[in-house]
Design a protein around this motif. Sequence first.
Motif, short mmCIF file in Angstrom:
data_model
loop_
_atom_site.label_atom_id
_atom_site.label_comp_id
_atom_site.label_asym_id
_atom_site.label_seq_id
_atom_site.Cartn_x
_atom_site.Cartn_y
_atom_site.Cartn_z
N MET A 258 0.75 -1.13 -0.17
CA MET A 258 0.06 0.03 -0.01
C MET A 258 0.88 1.05 0.06
N ALA A 259 1.98 1.19 0.44
CA ALA A 259 2.83 2.33 0.66
C ALA A 259 3.34 2.65 -0.81
N ASN A 260 3.61 1.73 -1.64
CA ASN A 260 3.98 1.72 -3.15
C ASN A 260 2.62 2.48 -3.82
N LEU A 261 1.39 1.85 -3.45
CA LEU A 261 0.25 2.35 -4.00
C LEU A 261 0.04 3.80 -4.01
N LEU A 262 0.22 4.23 -2.50
CA LEU A 262 -0.02 5.59 -2.08
C LEU A 262 1.16 6.48 -2.83
N ALA A 263 2.41 6.21 -2.98
CA ALA A 263 3.34 6.89 -3.66
C ALA A 263 3.18 6.82 -5.20
#
Length: 403
Positions: free
Chosen positions: A325-330
């Motif tokens: 999800m961190a990759n998704l947010l970025a």
Amino acid sequence: MASPSHDSSRLDNTLAVIRTLRDRGPVARVDLGTLNGISSATVTSISAELLHQGLITELPPDTPRPNGRGRPKTLIQLAPEAACVICIKLSINELQLVVGDYAGQMQHSEHHAIDTLALTADELIALLEEKIAEVRSTALASHRRLVGICLAVQGVVSSHSGTLIWSPALRFRNAPLSALLAERFDCPVLLENDANCIASVLAAQPAYAGYPNLVVIMLGYGIGMSVLIDGVPFLGANGSAAEFGHSKYQPGGALCACGKRGCIEAYTSDYALYRAASDVIELPAGDSAHPSEPQMQALTQLALQGHPEAVRIFAEAGRALGYGMANLLALFNPDLVLITGSGVRGFTAMHDAMQDAISEALVTELIGPTRIASCPWDRDMTCLGGIAITLQATDPQLLMGST
């Protein structure tokens, strides 16, 4: 000169009226105009055409107002029997067929237990043809025409070409399905990822209507995702974008159902959780490679009750989910990330580790105001979404064919 029925603006207005009636149910003509920014005269003309075509019906007028003032509103609604669509959900060892009427409501549903992994591509086509033909025969007894079919599949599909690229439910790959079925049943056949079907239902709900950039993550046997940008699904070059579950958490790590190692799915899916737990916890008997809902409920309860090994396994799953999800947010900076699916039963046990992983992976500015929420899985929205997508895709052709 083109007739008004074929004018693009006229068609757009007619489609807007149909969509509103499908979303809201019976609506008065004056309210249809207000909701869609269309003049009363245009709505009256459009409704007259739709009545003539048998696509809408009028309800009896409301009871007169107590003070006797004002004329009662006459409501119009879509005629459910005007058309139907068939949605087929293909998942591991199960085939579900559903009939949706012209108003978008489910009218018939049946399940078939199938050893999907034993099927060849030709056998799957033959099976689909057999089951669809049976359901179509039943549906046409109460609906005037079949306008489209949707095949909602767990896995990677190219909706552009109608090709099933890969599914954990099947042992073959790269099978062109849509064209063969469309020829057999003489109607459009849509091939959709199951997560996109679910996202279409959620995006239409009032609670989420204010989030044009929406991500829906599906937890369950596998891990799926749908990304809507300005309300439009992001499909990628061949329709196989947003495969969140097969992005990497730990290179060279746990084995995923796709055959590669270290995918987020290899830590967060039902089969991954059960596989990790079966080595260290006494669990109910059953197919550990394809755990049942009772098996997963039992495992989840252990984690929620504080069983140390279960807590550790769900925390690792949450960590994998959080880094993904961190990759998704970025990358996408969505307004809202909704987590749903049958696997949301264990989201509470994953939540803290997921949040810690997001905080470790991203500076606060990149996390931003994105809202992350879970959505209860109290009904399977896959077929409802398939019905809605198919009706919306076939509405223009139905209108043209009815003129």
